[in-house]
Design a protein around this motif. Structure first.
Motif, mmCIF file in Angstrom:
data_model
loop_
_atom_site.group_PDB
_atom_site.id
_atom_site.type_symbol
_atom_site.label_atom_id
_atom_site.label_comp_id
_atom_site.label_asym_id
_atom_site.label_seq_id
_atom_site.Cartn_x
_atom_site.Cartn_y
_atom_site.Cartn_z
ATOM 1 N N UNK A 139 54.250 61.627 61.875
ATOM 2 C CA UNK A 139 55.219 60.577 62.168
ATOM 3 C C UNK A 139 55.649 60.667 63.632
ATOM 4 N N UNK A 140 55.636 59.520 64.298
ATOM 5 C CA UNK A 140 56.067 59.465 65.693
ATOM 6 C C UNK A 140 57.431 58.816 65.771
ATOM 7 N N UNK A 141 58.335 59.463 66.457
ATOM 8 C CA UNK A 141 59.657 58.874 66.673
ATOM 9 C C UNK A 141 59.625 58.166 68.026
ATOM 10 N N UNK A 142 59.439 56.860 68.017
ATOM 11 C CA UNK A 142 59.435 56.102 69.282
ATOM 12 C C UNK A 142 60.850 55.573 69.510
ATOM 13 N N UNK A 156 61.213 54.906 79.975
ATOM 14 C CA UNK A 156 61.383 55.165 78.534
ATOM 15 C C UNK A 156 60.717 54.054 77.726
ATOM 16 N N UNK A 157 61.026 52.803 78.056
ATOM 17 C CA UNK A 157 60.453 51.668 77.325
ATOM 18 C C UNK A 157 58.923 51.744 77.312
ATOM 19 N N UNK A 158 58.364 52.002 78.473
ATOM 20 C CA UNK A 158 56.908 51.960 78.638
ATOM 21 C C UNK A 158 56.219 53.101 77.893
ATOM 22 N N UNK A 159 56.770 54.307 78.032
ATOM 23 C CA UNK A 159 56.108 55.455 77.388
ATOM 24 C C UNK A 159 56.287 55.411 75.870
ATOM 25 N N UNK A 160 57.400 54.866 75.398
ATOM 26 C CA UNK A 160 57.583 54.749 73.943
ATOM 27 C C UNK A 160 56.647 53.663 73.378
ATOM 28 N N UNK A 161 56.409 52.624 74.147
ATOM 29 C CA UNK A 161 55.436 51.603 73.710
ATOM 30 C C UNK A 161 54.045 52.222 73.614
ATOM 31 N N UNK A 162 53.714 53.067 74.574
ATOM 32 C CA UNK A 162 52.407 53.741 74.553
ATOM 33 C C UNK A 162 52.297 54.658 73.335
ATOM 34 N N UNK A 163 53.383 55.328 73.010
ATOM 35 C CA UNK A 163 53.386 56.232 71.852
ATOM 36 C C UNK A 163 53.101 55.449 70.565
ATOM 37 N N UNK A 164 53.700 54.261 70.468
ATOM 38 C CA UNK A 164 53.499 53.417 69.293
ATOM 39 C C UNK A 164 52.019 53.045 69.134
ATOM 40 N N UNK A 179 44.952 61.654 55.982
ATOM 41 C CA UNK A 179 46.088 61.903 56.881
ATOM 42 C C UNK A 179 46.696 60.549 57.237
ATOM 43 N N UNK A 180 47.970 60.400 56.935
ATOM 44 C CA UNK A 180 48.668 59.143 57.230
ATOM 45 C C UNK A 180 49.477 59.289 58.521
ATOM 46 N N UNK A 181 49.467 58.241 59.331
ATOM 47 C CA UNK A 181 50.155 58.300 60.633
ATOM 48 C C UNK A 181 51.005 57.045 60.804
ATOM 49 N N UNK A 182 52.285 57.224 61.064
ATOM 50 C CA UNK A 182 53.200 56.090 61.231
ATOM 51 C C UNK A 182 54.170 56.324 62.375
ATOM 52 N N UNK A 183 54.886 55.268 62.701
ATOM 53 C CA UNK A 183 55.916 55.341 63.742
ATOM 54 C C UNK A 183 57.230 54.810 63.184
ATOM 55 N N UNK A 184 58.326 55.457 63.580
ATOM 56 C CA UNK A 184 59.649 54.879 63.319
ATOM 57 C C UNK A 184 60.269 54.512 64.669
ATOM 58 N N UNK A 185 60.846 53.324 64.715
ATOM 59 C CA UNK A 185 61.590 52.898 65.901
ATOM 60 C C UNK A 185 63.078 52.844 65.565
ATOM 61 N N UNK A 186 63.810 53.916 65.872
ATOM 62 C CA UNK A 186 65.245 53.895 65.593
ATOM 63 C C UNK A 186 65.996 52.991 66.574
ATOM 64 N N UNK A 187 67.194 52.584 66.140
ATOM 65 C CA UNK A 187 68.089 51.845 67.034
ATOM 66 C C UNK A 187 69.069 52.815 67.661
ATOM 67 N N UNK A 188 70.338 52.737 67.277
ATOM 68 C CA UNK A 188 71.360 53.630 67.835
ATOM 69 C C UNK A 188 71.654 54.737 66.834
ATOM 70 N N UNK A 250 57.921 51.206 61.639
ATOM 71 C CA UNK A 250 59.107 50.799 60.878
ATOM 72 C C UNK A 250 60.333 50.825 61.792
ATOM 73 N N UNK A 251 61.049 49.742 61.813
ATOM 74 C CA UNK A 251 62.293 49.687 62.585
ATOM 75 C C UNK A 251 63.442 50.118 61.685
ATOM 76 N N UNK A 252 64.218 51.069 62.169
ATOM 77 C CA UNK A 252 65.407 51.514 61.423
ATOM 78 C C UNK A 252 66.546 51.400 62.424
ATOM 79 N N UNK A 253 67.053 50.184 62.575
ATOM 80 C CA UNK A 253 67.912 49.881 63.726
ATOM 81 C C UNK A 253 69.163 49.090 63.367
ATOM 82 N N UNK A 254 69.500 49.044 62.086
ATOM 83 C CA UNK A 254 70.735 48.354 61.695
ATOM 84 C C UNK A 254 70.749 46.875 62.057
#
Ligand code: NDP
Ligand code: SOE
Length: 260
Positions: A139-142, A156-164, A179-188, A250-254
């Motif tokens: 799991x990647x925390x972008x 930050x914006x650019x490197x997190x986009x690359x990570x995604x 092997x499953x691979x996903x990303x979460x995009x947290x908000x605040x 997955x966005x977890x951003x309220x």
């Protein structure tokens, strides 16, 4: 609900505080063994001991700078010595503050190494261990900033986009290896770092109002998440209960994200 992660080894980078620490606790609460990493060893080892004692699991701290090849190699070796990783959460990261006009190459390189190369190197090192154990989850925390940039942190914006995108690409490469691979995009997420910054900007009396103004501006739920709210989602995605999920973000951003 049994998430099916008991006795698995979960490697969590940036696991000494904030979201990473909550994720490590979340895994430990489900009976997983954890290997947490961070640069600062005192806090790291204190948290590893606390988690091990509280949840009666094996909890290891490996002091390493994952922005370097050597640091990543140290984590991979430590996981191998414990029998191999089943789960990897690439979480270590930090915000930036610059303009494109002023930031030099060294700053760009540092964030590239921390947000992208750490995931590349740890993926390369830990995927063989997961394969040998019959599969795994990464799991990647972008960040929401990977798709909805904040004006003050272009690096930050650019490197997190690359990570995604790295996450999506790795998912394709290892889908046949269970092997499953996903990303979460947290908000605040209300981490000690956010509180520290707010205190610096608004003082001891004004920091809560400052944090609320940040949340109000984001909209949606108009509040910060707790690290535990984030961790629940992370642990689920790495568990057998999320067995059909791979290659997704997955966005977890309220409700902060302004688009679909
Ligand atoms: P914190 O600053 O609270 O914790 C960061 C963790 O990463 C610490 O354990 C730190 O320990 C470790 N770390 C930092 N740099 C390195 C490095 N080079 N090598 C190894 N470990 C390192 O962060 P958060 O919990 O707030 O954030 C975690 C992740 O979540 C980050 O990737 C961040 O971008 C992302 N995120 C956070 C949001 C938020 O609102 N908090 C929102 C969206 C995304 P040490 O300093 O000792 O190395
Ligand atoms: C594979 O062995 C596996 O169990 C995955 O199916 C899970 O999602 C994860 O818990 C780790 O490894």
């Amino acid at each position: 609900m049994d998430l099916g992660v008991k006795s698995k080894l979960a490697v969590i980078t940036g696991g000494s505080v904030g979201i990473g620490l909550a994720v490590a606790e979340g895994f430990a609460a489900e009976g997983a063994n954890v290997l947490i990493t961070a640069r600062g060893s005192e806090r790291l080892h204190a948290e590893a001991s606390r988690i091990g004692a509280k949840y009666r699991v094996e909890a290891h701290g490996v002091a390493a700078d994952v922005a370097t090849a050597e640091g990543c190699a140290k984590v991979v070796t430590a996981a191998a010595q414990l029998g191999g990783a089943d789960i990897l959460v690439n979480n270590a990261g930090t915000g930036s503050n610059e303009t494109i006009a002023e930031a030099d190459d060294a700053k760009w390189q540092y964030y590239w190494d921390l947000h992208v190369m750490a995931a590349v190197r740890l993926g390369r090192g830990l995927v063989p261990q997961m394969k040998a154990r019959g599969g795994g989850a990464i799991l990647h925390n972008a960040s929401i900033c990977a798709v909805q940039p904040l004006w003050y942190e272009p690096i930050y914006n650019t490197t997190k986009a690359a990570l995604m995108m790295f996450s999506k690409t790795l998912a394709n490469e290892v889908v046949g290896d269970n092997i499953r691979v996903n990303t979460v995009n947290p908000g605040l997420v209300r981490t000690p770092d956010w509180v520290k910054t707010a205190k610096q900007l608004a003082g001891e009396d004004g920091f809560e109002a400052h944090l609320q103004s940040v949340a109000d501006e984001a909209g949606g739920m108009k509040r910060f998440a707790t690290p535990e709210e984030m961790a629940n989602f992370f642990v689920f995605l790495c568990s057998e209960k999320a067995s059909y999920s791979t290659g997704s973000t997955y966005f977890v951003d309220g409700g902060w994200l302004k688009t679909v």
